[in-house]
Design an enzyme around this catalytic site. Structure first.
Site, PDB file in Angstrom:
ATOM      1  N   HIS A 358       0.826  -1.211   0.000  1.00 59.18           N
ATOM      2  CA  HIS A 358       0.000   0.000   0.000  1.00 59.18           C
ATOM      3  C   HIS A 358       0.861   1.262   0.000  1.00 59.18           C
ATOM      4  O   HIS A 358       0.453   2.290  -0.526  1.00 59.18           O
ATOM      5  CB  HIS A 358      -0.960  -0.017   1.195  1.00 59.18           C
ATOM      6  CG  HIS A 358      -2.066  -1.017   1.034  1.00 59.18           C
ATOM      7  ND1 HIS A 358      -1.957  -2.323   1.435  1.00 59.18           N
ATOM      8  CD2 HIS A 358      -3.298  -0.913   0.466  1.00 59.18           C
ATOM      9  CE1 HIS A 358      -3.074  -2.975   1.147  1.00 59.18           C
ATOM     10  NE2 HIS A 358      -3.898  -2.149   0.550  1.00 59.18           N
ATOM     11  N   HIS A 364      -2.436  -4.955  -6.695  1.00 60.20           N
ATOM     12  CA  HIS A 364      -2.629  -6.257  -6.041  1.00 60.20           C
ATOM     13  C   HIS A 364      -4.089  -6.687  -6.119  1.00 60.20           C
ATOM     14  O   HIS A 364      -4.958  -5.924  -6.530  1.00 60.20           O
ATOM     15  CB  HIS A 364      -2.142  -6.195  -4.586  1.00 60.20           C
ATOM     16  CG  HIS A 364      -2.850  -5.160  -3.757  1.00 60.20           C
ATOM     17  ND1 HIS A 364      -2.488  -3.838  -3.744  1.00 60.20           N
ATOM     18  CD2 HIS A 364      -3.914  -5.261  -2.921  1.00 60.20           C
ATOM     19  CE1 HIS A 364      -3.300  -3.164  -2.939  1.00 60.20           C
ATOM     20  NE2 HIS A 364      -4.169  -4.008  -2.432  1.00 60.20           N
ATOM     21  N   CYS A 402     -14.460  -6.390   3.092  1.00 61.67           N
ATOM     22  CA  CYS A 402     -13.454  -6.380   2.022  1.00 61.67           C
ATOM     23  C   CYS A 402     -12.197  -7.061   2.537  1.00 61.67           C
ATOM     24  O   CYS A 402     -12.012  -7.196   3.742  1.00 61.67           O
ATOM     25  CB  CYS A 402     -12.996  -4.995   1.612  1.00 61.67           C
ATOM     26  SG  CYS A 402     -14.148  -3.725   1.799  1.00 61.67           S
ATOM     27  N   HIS A 404      -8.127  -9.138   1.217  1.00 60.51           N
ATOM     28  CA  HIS A 404      -7.143  -9.559   0.215  1.00 60.51           C
ATOM     29  C   HIS A 404      -6.936 -11.057   0.314  1.00 60.51           C
ATOM     30  O   HIS A 404      -6.776 -11.566   1.428  1.00 60.51           O
ATOM     31  CB  HIS A 404      -5.796  -8.894   0.486  1.00 60.51           C
ATOM     32  CG  HIS A 404      -5.851  -7.402   0.572  1.00 60.51           C
ATOM     33  ND1 HIS A 404      -5.927  -6.720   1.766  1.00 60.51           N
ATOM     34  CD2 HIS A 404      -5.845  -6.456  -0.400  1.00 60.51           C
ATOM     35  CE1 HIS A 404      -5.955  -5.421   1.519  1.00 60.51           C
ATOM     36  NE2 HIS A 404      -5.909  -5.234   0.221  1.00 60.51           N
ATOM     37  N   GLU A 422     -14.651 -11.183   9.866  1.00 58.80           N
ATOM     38  CA  GLU A 422     -15.027  -9.800  10.187  1.00 58.80           C
ATOM     39  C   GLU A 422     -16.457  -9.673  10.686  1.00 58.80           C
ATOM     40  O   GLU A 422     -16.743  -8.909  11.592  1.00 58.80           O
ATOM     41  CB  GLU A 422     -14.904  -8.909   8.932  1.00 58.80           C
ATOM     42  CG  GLU A 422     -13.513  -8.437   8.679  1.00 58.80           C
ATOM     43  CD  GLU A 422     -13.430  -7.393   7.577  1.00 58.80           C
ATOM     44  OE1 GLU A 422     -14.457  -6.819   7.156  1.00 58.80           O
ATOM     45  OE2 GLU A 422     -12.307  -7.157   7.111  1.00 58.80           O
ATOM     46  N   GLU A 448      -4.418   2.806  -2.439  1.00 55.88           N
ATOM     47  CA  GLU A 448      -5.054   1.566  -2.868  1.00 55.88           C
ATOM     48  C   GLU A 448      -4.883   1.472  -4.375  1.00 55.88           C
ATOM     49  O   GLU A 448      -5.206   2.412  -5.097  1.00 55.88           O
ATOM     50  CB  GLU A 448      -6.554   1.571  -2.532  1.00 55.88           C
ATOM     51  CG  GLU A 448      -6.912   1.024  -1.164  1.00 55.88           C
ATOM     52  CD  GLU A 448      -6.496  -0.422  -0.894  1.00 55.88           C
ATOM     53  OE1 GLU A 448      -5.723  -1.015  -1.685  1.00 55.88           O
ATOM     54  OE2 GLU A 448      -6.915  -0.958   0.127  1.00 55.88           O
ATOM     55  N   GLU A 450      -5.835  -1.588  -6.725  1.00 58.47           N
ATOM     56  CA  GLU A 450      -6.331  -2.956  -6.623  1.00 58.47           C
ATOM     57  C   GLU A 450      -7.110  -3.389  -7.851  1.00 58.47           C
ATOM     58  O   GLU A 450      -7.769  -2.579  -8.500  1.00 58.47           O
ATOM     59  CB  GLU A 450      -7.328  -3.085  -5.451  1.00 58.47           C
ATOM     60  CG  GLU A 450      -6.796  -2.681  -4.128  1.00 58.47           C
ATOM     61  CD  GLU A 450      -7.785  -2.967  -3.000  1.00 58.47           C
ATOM     62  OE1 GLU A 450      -7.318  -3.285  -1.903  1.00 58.47           O
ATOM     63  OE2 GLU A 450      -9.014  -2.873  -3.216  1.00 58.47           O
TER      64      GLU A 450
END
Ligand code: 2P0
Length: 511
Positions: A358, A364, A402, A404, A422, A448, A450
């Site tokens: 980041h 990514h 959200c 990764h 979460e 970000e 992405e």
């Protein structure tokens, strides 16, 4: 405001005392050393500081605390020895525990084992109170967020609020009179080569506590007026040094910050001098090593001992100069997270550490999940408000979850895993598209960048409980309302929220 009022406010939502873990509560917290010091309080009851500060946690060096409700009086055991109830250590602990006893006849047995020298300037009160509040959270199953626990730890000892995380931690001073905005936050930067050397030149107890010394400095040192400006500048330099992994800048600024703190103490009335001749000898040796191009610096807390700062590459030379040095690897037990780097076509090209990804704006792979439910023919979306302690986009509203995928993890599998971690929701998910976005994140120096895979899922109509370190609130919002709400106040939402929502809107139109 009194401490007890702060505790009541934080515990009111958890029904404190209704559940007690019969096998007790247990936790570890690392000690920490400040690179930019906390020195001076604007409120002595609540341990509210005049300035922000920044520390590094000492990895496996810290305190483990076990607590259980038992007996007719408290018993405190430190490193296997029972502590006299009239000692200052026991009285301070008792005063803190009084804030949390569910009934006046509740008593505790507490066993603390510390891997830092107690009262030798190694922030033993910091890891002690941090481990205690974590153990209480375990004992009573409060499940408070780290931010709330940081506020509660601060009531025991200011620097304890920084001991709830590994790595670099910043304590933001806040402005609120009741201190609900004065808590610590991790910086999430990983620096595995960084080393700290604990140099003990004396084991004797301090002549004046840091608690008294900092207030005497505030009240009588002529240059204390400059301290907030010094801290503002040093904090900015230290953060830049961390983000860019510039060791010299980090260590030089930390050393200067500590020296400034001790210079102010030389001006107090009466003057305070924590150093002994051995302290100055050790500093002179450090200056001499630097002349020989060995990059070693120091910081000094409220005591005669030093903490040396250096990198792994110089470790052997420094240990041979200071044979009694205790070597600390602050990142030894830190878990780092790797992300999948991709090209514009979402083809994997490598992996990198999450914060560096980041910071360097590397492209990514990520995912965004929307959980939907049908209420009388109207579609509602489950939104989350990100926790105050999140590394970016804190306190903003966004889609249900959200995250990764990890290296070698399918994005669909990662999405299911993270939704459960979460939000505590388990359900099938369907991918409805992906898009690329790049944006500088507000209030950070992170970007970000992405390829975001968008998933939708049907709410399983089951109770769920959210993870307070990730999510501070949630809401079901009818989708038409949601679009209107977003258009009226887009700054309340994360940067990726609306572009991801557009895939959901398109999907609902099609069906
Ligand atoms: C620090 N110190 O930032 C500074 C630098 C020592 C030197 O925080 O009164 O034990 O309990 O809030 O936290 C030591 O002070 O004081 C300290 P209280 P604490 O680490």
């Amino acid at each position: 405001m009194q401490k007890i009022a702060v505790v009541k406010k934080i515990l009111q939502k958890v029904n404190h005392g209704s559940f007690v873990n019969s096998s007790g509560g247990k936790a570890f917290a690392p000690s920490n050393v400040a690179l930019c010091k906390y020195w001076g309080k604007r409120d002595q009851e609540l341990n509210l500081p005049v300035t922000s500060s920044l520390s590094i946690s000492l990895g496996a060096k810290g305190a483990t605390t076990y607590i259980i409700e038992q007996g007719t009086h408290d018993i405190y055991v430190l490193n296997g020895k029972v502590i006299a109830t009239d000692s200052s250590f026991a009285m301070r602990l008792k005063g803190y525990l009084d804030l949390f006893r569910p009934t006046p006849v509740t008593n505790y047995i507490i066993e603390i084992s510390a891997t830092v020298p107690i009262a030798a300037g190694f922030a033993s009160s910091a890891c002690g109170f941090a481990a205690l509040i974590l153990a209480l959270d375990d004992l009573y199953a409060w499940k408070l967020s780290k931010q709330e626990l940081s506020i509660l730890a601060r009531l025991g000892s200011g620097s304890a609020c920084r001991s709830l995380w590994d790595g670099f931690v910043e304590w933001q001073c806040g402005v609120d009179a009741s201190g609900f905005d004065s808590y610590a936050k991790p910086l999430h930067y990983y620096w595995p080569d960084l080393r700290i050397g604990a140099l003990v030149v004396s084991n004797s107890a301090k002549k004046i506590s840091s608690r008294d010394a900092m207030q005497l400095t505030l009240a009588t040192a002529s240059s204390y007026a400059d301290w907030p400006k010094v801290v503002e500048n040093d904090l900015a330099q230290i953060k830049t040094a961390i983000y860019t992994q510039d060791f010299k800048l980090l260590a030089k600024t930390s050393e200067a910050n500590a020296q400034k703190m001790h210079e102010m103490m030389a001006q107090t009335n009466p003057p305070i001098n924590y150093s002994i001749p051995e302290t100055q000898k050790a500093k002179d040796k450090i200056f001499a090593l630097r002349k020989k191009d060995i990059s070693v610096y120091f910081t000094q807390d409220a005591g005669p001992n030093l903490q040396l700062l250096f990198l792994q590459q110089d470790q052997e030379k420094i240990i041979s100069a200071f044979p009694n040095l205790e070597l600390i690897e602050p990142f030894h037990i830190t878990k780092t997270e790797n992300l999948i780097l991709v090209d514009e076509h979402d083809t994997e090209i490598g992996i990198d550490e999450k914060m560096r990804t980041h910071f360097l704006a590397e492209l990514h792979r990520a995912f965004s999940i929307f959980i939907l439910r049908d209420r009388h023919g109207k579609i509602e979306v489950l939104l989350q408000k990100r926790a105050a302690g999140k590394y970016h986009s804190a306190n903003l509203w966004t889609n249900t979850c959200c995250g990764h995928p990890r290296p070698n993890e399918e994005v669909a599998i990662a999405a299911k895993r993270r939704l459960n971690e979460e939000m505590g929701i388990v359900c099938d998910l369907k991918e409805v598209g992906k898009f690329h976005y790049k944006a500088l994140l507000p209030e950070t120096n992170l970007t970000e960048n992405e390829i975001d895979h968008v998933f939708i899922g049907k709410f399983p109509e089951k109770e769920f409980s959210v993870n307070p370190d990730e999510v501070q609130d949630f809401a079901w919002v009818e989708i038409g309302e949601l679009v209107k709400n977003f258009q009226a106040a887009p700054s309340k939402y994360t940067v990726w929220f609306y572009p991801a929502l557009e895939f959901v809107l398109k999907q609902l139109e099609v069906n």
